[in-house]
Write a protein that holds these residues in place. Sequence first.
Motif, short mmCIF file in Angstrom:
data_model
loop_
_atom_site.label_atom_id
_atom_site.label_comp_id
_atom_site.label_asym_id
_atom_site.label_seq_id
_atom_site.Cartn_x
_atom_site.Cartn_y
_atom_site.Cartn_z
N MET A 400 0.84 -1.19 0.00
CA MET A 400 0.00 0.00 0.00
C MET A 400 0.88 1.24 0.00
SD MET A 400 -1.16 -0.22 4.03
CE MET A 400 -1.58 1.52 4.23
N ASP A 401 0.31 2.35 -0.50
CA ASP A 401 1.01 3.63 -0.45
C ASP A 401 -0.03 4.74 -0.45
OD1 ASP A 401 0.09 3.84 -3.06
OD2 ASP A 401 2.06 3.65 -3.99
N GLN A 402 0.40 6.01 -0.58
CA GLN A 402 -0.56 7.09 -0.50
C GLN A 402 -1.44 7.18 -1.73
OE1 GLN A 402 0.82 11.08 0.17
NE2 GLN A 402 -1.10 11.68 1.12
N GLY A 403 -1.13 6.41 -2.76
CA GLY A 403 -2.02 6.31 -3.90
C GLY A 403 -3.13 5.31 -3.68
N SER A 404 -3.12 4.62 -2.53
CA SER A 404 -4.17 3.65 -2.20
C SER A 404 -5.27 4.38 -1.45
CB SER A 404 -3.60 2.53 -1.31
OG SER A 404 -2.42 1.97 -1.88
N GLY A 425 4.34 -1.05 3.52
CA GLY A 425 4.61 0.09 2.66
C GLY A 425 4.50 1.41 3.36
N ARG A 426 3.63 2.30 2.84
CA ARG A 426 3.43 3.63 3.38
C ARG A 426 1.94 3.84 3.65
NH1 ARG A 426 8.27 5.73 4.68
NH2 ARG A 426 7.58 7.86 4.29
N ARG A 427 1.62 4.88 4.41
CA ARG A 427 0.24 5.13 4.78
C ARG A 427 -0.62 5.37 3.54
NH1 ARG A 427 -2.20 9.81 4.45
NH2 ARG A 427 -1.04 11.68 3.91
N LEU A 467 -6.93 12.34 8.17
CA LEU A 467 -5.64 13.01 8.34
C LEU A 467 -4.48 12.05 8.23
CD1 LEU A 467 -6.14 15.57 11.26
CD2 LEU A 467 -6.25 15.96 8.80
N THR A 468 -4.65 10.81 8.69
CA THR A 468 -3.52 9.89 8.77
C THR A 468 -3.64 8.69 7.86
OG1 THR A 468 -4.49 8.61 10.59
CG2 THR A 468 -3.18 10.55 11.18
N GLY A 469 -4.81 8.44 7.28
CA GLY A 469 -4.99 7.26 6.47
C GLY A 469 -4.90 5.99 7.31
N VAL A 470 -4.74 4.86 6.64
CA VAL A 470 -4.45 3.59 7.30
C VAL A 470 -2.93 3.45 7.36
CG1 VAL A 470 -4.70 1.08 7.21
CG2 VAL A 470 -6.59 2.54 6.45
N GLY A 509 3.76 1.01 11.53
CA GLY A 509 3.93 2.15 10.63
C GLY A 509 3.77 3.46 11.39
N THR A 510 4.70 4.38 11.14
CA THR A 510 4.63 5.67 11.82
C THR A 510 4.83 6.82 10.84
OG1 THR A 510 7.01 5.52 12.30
CG2 THR A 510 5.49 4.73 13.98
N SER A 511 4.57 6.57 9.55
CA SER A 511 4.82 7.61 8.57
C SER A 511 3.91 8.81 8.81
CB SER A 511 4.57 7.08 7.15
OG SER A 511 3.25 6.64 7.02
N GLU A 512 4.46 10.00 8.59
CA GLU A 512 3.68 11.21 8.75
C GLU A 512 2.88 11.48 7.49
OE1 GLU A 512 6.37 14.29 9.75
OE2 GLU A 512 6.87 13.48 11.71
N ARG A 513 1.94 12.38 7.64
CA ARG A 513 1.08 12.72 6.51
C ARG A 513 1.90 13.39 5.42
NH1 ARG A 513 -4.00 13.39 4.93
NH2 ARG A 513 -4.54 15.19 3.64
#
Length: 516
Positions: A400-404, A425-427, A467-470, A509-513
């Motif tokens: 997953m990524d921010q395009g999901s 992956g990423r949020r 704000l944070t997604g999954v 996962g702790t990625s920021e927005r």
Amino acid sequence: MAKRTLPAIGFFLVMVSSCAPHLTAEQRRQDVAALAHWANDYHACVEINSKVGGLPDYEELLPKYMDLAEQAETNEEFLHVVWGYHKLIGASGHGYLLPESGLLGYMLDSLRHKAKGLSDIPWRRFWEARYWARLHKASFAHPPFQIVCKGEDYFTGEEWSSWGKHIPEGSQIVAVNGKPCSQYRDYLKRETFLRHIACEGDPIPGRLLLINEGPDFKGWEVSFRLPDGSECTRFVPRRKGYRPRGKSRFVNWRKGNCECVELSDEVGYVRIKVMIGGREKRDEKKIRRFLDKSQGRYEKLIIDLRHNGGGSPIYTYDVLLRPFLDEPLVYQQISGVKRKVSTDLHIVRGSCSQYAWETAVDEVPPFEGFDPNQWCFHQISREVKPSQRYAFEGDLYVLMDQGSGSATETYLDAIKRTGFATLVGRRSAGGMCGYLIAPVMRLPASGMIFRMEADLDINPDGSFHELTGVQPDVELPPCQLPDRAEKEILLKDLWIGAVINGLDTTAAGTSERDGH
């Protein structure tokens, strides 16, 4: 009769879309005020954007944008002002000017089914919105090659040739129109319509060459540093509009929406490009044949949902969830909406498979800081029933990524709440629509139609989904997408390699927005 009607509709479309609306200064002011009024009454995220996300207060900026709208000398300038203000209001969740393709889909739904949420928009007004959608698209441009952003640097994502000079894939873009990339970005934000964007952040995420700079604009003078260390400068002609998704072979539709690849005797791979409603049976059969052929030998199965922008939640349940279950999957979600949404708007509830039931929808006390007179929060209990199981008993990993986003996040959220698979992956993007399908609204004078968020979904950890997604279970560094879904190329992908070679599944996962 129907066959004779369609050409007439098409002719009407061409005629109306060619007529540019003439708006008075007062009408332009009214449209900006209407956008802010809708946000105040119905938008689920504008308060948390400011209080939690740190974005400017849209109400404080309203007088400024009303004045800018009044002073706009052309329809294009007015569109850019409205769009720039909307970028703040729609900064979280679904938030965009409806494109021409989306307008057609909404118009057909309103004609066929009198779709709720559109009943207050006469179908003839969709042609009016088409004018603005086309004008918005014309504001953008793209080069004849893909651009890949790595940190602060930009590279060509595919080879390109110009005047006998070959620019290989991976060549660095070092300057545009004589300016280093950072200076060119500053120029765009200062001198083009990007200056009207109300919120802070990066309006040029990973693309760089994306703005049509005026009627005489033909392209860019670009300086490249080639992989061998040599440098050259070439004129790069601009192409009109957004870069088509199909330009990336990773989302090339000629191989269908679903691609299945055996990476080794122990690892299978499934790539899903979009959660297309109506494709459930076809894609489910394709995955089933692929896994039947493996005879259950895969120890790991990777489902790649990177840059999968969503579609139908039914697809996620019937193709990617139910056939992996041995027993019903039960979980709960909490979602809040403003009370005026249910009293003033007619919005469709989120669609579900007939095998993914909402067993209960109970009102619960609003979260701290939310006025119970203005907000209503619901706890939604879901039960997903198993179907005929795929021939797979191993470990499931989902990339997953921010395009999901959107319906894809329905699936990711279910995984996060149940531990059904490992998210890698990423949020995600942050726009799940857990309770309501994101509605559309029409500005009264211009006829622009925007889609915006109406529900606020709460993550298991209490954070706001929009704000944070999954968040993934295992967060990995940003990674360029594979060029295409072929074994030799996929095996070079860093994220796929991480799954094959073993992951630290205890890492959260702790990625920021990231910026939209």
